[in-house]
Design an enzyme around this catalytic site. Structure first.
Site, short mmCIF file in Angstrom:
data_model
loop_
_atom_site.label_atom_id
_atom_site.label_comp_id
_atom_site.label_asym_id
_atom_site.label_seq_id
_atom_site.Cartn_x
_atom_site.Cartn_y
_atom_site.Cartn_z
N GLU A 1 2.91 6.04 2.71
CA GLU A 1 3.28 5.23 4.29
C GLU A 1 4.73 4.56 3.74
OE1 GLU A 1 1.41 1.39 4.58
OE2 GLU A 1 0.15 2.10 4.03
N SER B 1 0.61 -1.43 0.03
CA SER B 1 0.01 0.23 0.40
C SER B 1 0.64 1.79 -0.33
CB SER B 1 -0.43 -0.45 1.42
OG SER B 1 -1.95 -1.29 1.39
#
Length: 299
Positions: A293, A221
């Site tokens: 992230e 992700s």
């Protein structure tokens, strides 16, 4: 201890991106690791601690300094029936396999997760609605002590809800070096229960495979989800019409809007370009700021 020069960092990240590091160390114990750090600090050499490289994008120009890989610091032991200790360099696969083989439940959701225990603690990795911090009993680290030394004594703390949150840990934005995690697990004695652990792990791995997670090199992700917004980041990127959008050898995955994949020799700049494109487009369309992230490591 293995020491090499001009080691290509793309060979040590799941994204398979990154130029050469001036020096690349693989310490075999934490005393060697501390010694390397002390040497770097005394000579004013920039250094970076590398685990499994599953959430990183190194510069195409490499890293001007020392990269210290923790992969050989990988001991895993069951210290009592409900507790397992795993050193920072152990991979999450090794930890999941250890628990599965010993009939210990608690890490099934993390089956198939790339990277190391140290990286999972640093990021407070989250899989299938479960965070690593939910299993923490204690974490152990080495802490800076003075201008050029690290305290070789282990430090510990138990889970603290203030410091641990969604993809947040007390190790972020700190000088702490993660040494190990001690994790709560549930021993299962009967064979049916042990078979269920293995079956769950296989199911989670198959779920990742079915969703295309292993088709191309990636860092998983790209953006954090903001649950207050009401939609996951991947959904916003999809609705912004960016699924499949490409810059160079990097592409916003056709199977998931929150994945950027390396389809053909992608560069760090390609990935940066896609991150910026997604942020600008989603901001313009929804007024929402996407927070990455993945971590970009500059030269």
């Amino acid at each position: 201890m293995n020491i090499s020069q001009n080691e290509l960092l793309k060979n040590h990240t799941t994204f398979q991106i990154g130029g050469p590091a001036d020096k690349f160390y693989e310490p075999e114990n934490f005393e060697e690791l501390i010694g390397i750090i002390d040497e770097c600090k005394s000579q004013n050499i920039k250094y970076f601690l590398l685990g499994g490289g599953s959430n990183l994008v190194f510069s195409d120009k490499g890293f001007r300094g020392a990269v210290i890989c923790t992969r050989k610091l990988n001991k895993i032991t069951q210290i009592e029936p409900g507790l397992v200790m795993a050193e920072a360099g152990a991979t999450m696969k090794e930890l999941v396999d250890f628990c599965t083989e010993n009939g210990l439940s608690g890490f099934e959701e993390f089956a198939g997760l790339p990277g190391t225990v140290g990286g999972a603690l640093f990021m407070n990795a989250r899989c299938f609605d479960k965070s690593v911090s939910e299993n923490i009993y204690e974490t152990w680290w080495l802490e800076e002590n003075g201008a050029a030394n690290y305290d070789a004594c282990s430090k510990l703390f138990s889970e603290d809800s203030i410091n641990w949150d969604y993809k947040k840990s007390p190790f972020q934005n700190s000088r702490k070096i993660i040494k190990a995690g001690i994790f709560k697990v549930t021993p299962i004695e009967d064979q049916e229960g042990r078979d269920a652990i293995r079956s769950k792990c296989e199911g989670y791995i198959k779920g990742r495979e079915d969703r295309g997670h292993f088709k191309f090199p990636s860092a998983g992700s790209v953006f954090k989800n903001n649950h207050d917004f009401g939609k996951p980041s991947g959904k916003l990127i999809d609705e912004a019409g960016l699924r499949g959008f490409r810059i160079g050898g990097a592409q916003i995955a056709e199977f998931h809007g929150n994945f950027i994949v390396n389809t053909d020799g992608a560069s760090a700049e390609d990935v940066k370009g896609l991150v910026k494109k997604a942020q600008e487009t989603v901001k313009e369309k929804f007024g929402f700021d996407l927070e990455p992230e993945i971590i970009f490591i500059e030269e």
